[in-house]
Design a protein around this motif. Structure first.
Motif, mmCIF file in Angstrom:
data_model
loop_
_atom_site.group_PDB
_atom_site.id
_atom_site.type_symbol
_atom_site.label_atom_id
_atom_site.label_comp_id
_atom_site.label_asym_id
_atom_site.label_seq_id
_atom_site.Cartn_x
_atom_site.Cartn_y
_atom_site.Cartn_z
ATOM 1 N N MET A 173 0.801 -1.221 0.000
ATOM 2 C CA MET A 173 0.000 0.000 0.000
ATOM 3 C C MET A 173 0.841 1.281 0.000
ATOM 4 N N PRO A 174 1.890 1.399 0.838
ATOM 5 C CA PRO A 174 2.746 2.587 0.730
ATOM 6 C C PRO A 174 3.396 2.710 -0.645
ATOM 7 N N GLN A 175 3.702 1.566 -1.263
ATOM 8 C CA GLN A 175 4.295 1.615 -2.602
ATOM 9 C C GLN A 175 3.304 2.171 -3.611
ATOM 10 N N HIS A 176 2.046 1.734 -3.529
ATOM 11 C CA HIS A 176 1.033 2.290 -4.431
ATOM 12 C C HIS A 176 0.888 3.798 -4.213
ATOM 13 N N ALA A 177 0.868 4.207 -2.952
ATOM 14 C CA ALA A 177 0.730 5.636 -2.663
ATOM 15 C C ALA A 177 1.906 6.422 -3.249
ATOM 16 N N ALA A 178 3.113 5.876 -3.137
ATOM 17 C CA ALA A 178 4.298 6.540 -3.697
ATOM 18 C C ALA A 178 4.223 6.605 -5.219
ATOM 19 N N ASN A 179 3.743 5.544 -5.846
ATOM 20 C CA ASN A 179 3.620 5.543 -7.304
ATOM 21 C C ASN A 179 2.588 6.554 -7.771
ATOM 22 N N GLU A 180 1.533 6.747 -6.977
ATOM 23 C CA GLU A 180 0.543 7.767 -7.337
ATOM 24 C C GLU A 180 1.150 9.166 -7.281
ATOM 25 N N GLU A 181 2.094 9.382 -6.374
ATOM 26 C CA GLU A 181 2.793 10.665 -6.346
ATOM 27 C C GLU A 181 3.634 10.855 -7.608
ATOM 28 N N VAL A 182 4.260 9.772 -8.079
ATOM 29 C CA VAL A 182 5.014 9.851 -9.338
ATOM 30 C C VAL A 182 4.074 10.238 -10.482
ATOM 31 N N LEU A 183 2.893 9.639 -10.513
ATOM 32 C CA LEU A 183 1.925 9.956 -11.558
ATOM 33 C C LEU A 183 1.510 11.426 -11.503
ATOM 34 N N ARG A 184 1.302 11.940 -10.296
ATOM 35 C CA ARG A 184 0.857 13.336 -10.154
ATOM 36 C C ARG A 184 1.862 14.332 -10.734
ATOM 37 N N THR A 185 3.119 13.956 -10.729
ATOM 38 C CA THR A 185 4.165 14.880 -11.173
ATOM 39 C C THR A 185 4.766 14.487 -12.524
#
Length: 288
Positions: free
Chosen positions: A117-129
């Motif tokens: 789950m933290p990995q998914h959250a981190a990947n979503e941050e990559v997507l946002r930027t």
């Protein structure tokens, strides 16, 4: 050109099959580590190319000409997993994709005790930027997990597991149908609502459904996290896998997987598949 990664995996392959019902094969690309595993797709006109998240240079050719890329999240966790997912997202952007889609999770949170789950959250941050329109598909928890949790219970009559919270179990088939729709439409921008099955169930309720499916009692037994981990390792599970399952139950106790949302059945135009159907299919295999 729509490129799907993880084309030999359970979700990636299912999405490809659904896509072939919606668009011509020459507009579909399959990206996977071993192209030999997708020879049948190539025979049907799909563009099959080697793409390995661990080798970012391989992704440029795999994503070439893609208007949309579905990045199926890497199975690898930790820093290496983060690097691999970032590499795939960045390669899709560099290839000129108009949209990057990523298979995330309804329980994605930076502080989750369940390691993916933290990995998914981190990947979503990559997507946002990333500078490109994106869709993060917040999938419900895979219902295929439940038969594995019941593997011993079918024979012992006891579903032994830590204290838990409700989980909205969701089938690969439903998620593949929804993903194929998302890849070929503009229904989603950014983070999706939770894409879930029809109800969130506790292990007590799962045990009751298992009893009904098997035609014999399956009793829910609560054990401590430590005892559960020890039992898993004692039966041959790797320690990392045991830790992950313990983390899953800890996250469920926080309510991280309890959300049930009508988006999936609304877009599919049919009800989401209930867990009863999954267990009914799993019982014959367990008996065999």
């Amino acid at each position: 050109m729509i490129v799907v990664t993880g084309a030999s995996g359970q979700l990636g392959r299912a999405v490809l099959e659904r896509l072939l019902d919606r668009v011509p094969a020459e507009q579909v690309g399959a990206s996977l580590r071993d192209p030999d595993k997708a020879r049948d797709l190539a025979d049907r006109g799909v563009r099959v190319r080697r793409g390995d998240y661990a080798e970012p240079s391989s992704l440029a050719a795999s994503f070439e000409g893609a208007s949309r890329v579905l990045v199926v999240s890497a199975n690898t966790l930790g820093e290496e997993g983060l690097r691999q997912n970032r590499a795939a997202i960045e390669a899709a952007v560099a290839a000129g994709a108009e949209r990057v889609l990523y298979t995330s999770h309804a329980g994605a949170k930076p502080d989750s005790p369940f390691p993916p789950m933290p990995q998914h959250a981190a990947n979503e941050e990559v997507l946002r930027t990333c500078g490109t329109p994106f869709t993060s598909l917040r999938n419900g928890f895979y219902a295929s997990t439940v038969p594995r949790l019941l593997q011993g219970a079918w024979h012992t009559g006891e579903l032994r597991a830590p204290e838990d919270g409700p989980i909205a179990w969701t089938t690969h088939g439903d998620l593949a149908d929804l993903t194929a729709l998302a890849v070929t439409s503009n229904d989603f921008e950014g983070l999706t609502p939770p894409l879930t099955g029809p109800e969130a169930l506790t292990m007590e309720q799962v045990a009751a459904l298992a009893s009904e499916a098997a035609g014999r009692p399956v009793r829910r037994v609560v054990v401590s996290d430590a005892d559960y981990r020890a039992e898993l390792v004692g039966h041959g599970a790797p320690e990392a896998a045991a830790d992950m399952l313990v983390g899953m139950f800890a996250a469920s106790r926080r309510g991280d997987f309890a959300a049930v949302d009508p988006t999936l059945p609304r877009l599919l135009g049919r009800p989401a598949t209930p867990l009863q159907e999954v267990l009914a299919a799993a019982v014959p295999a367990a008996q065999a």
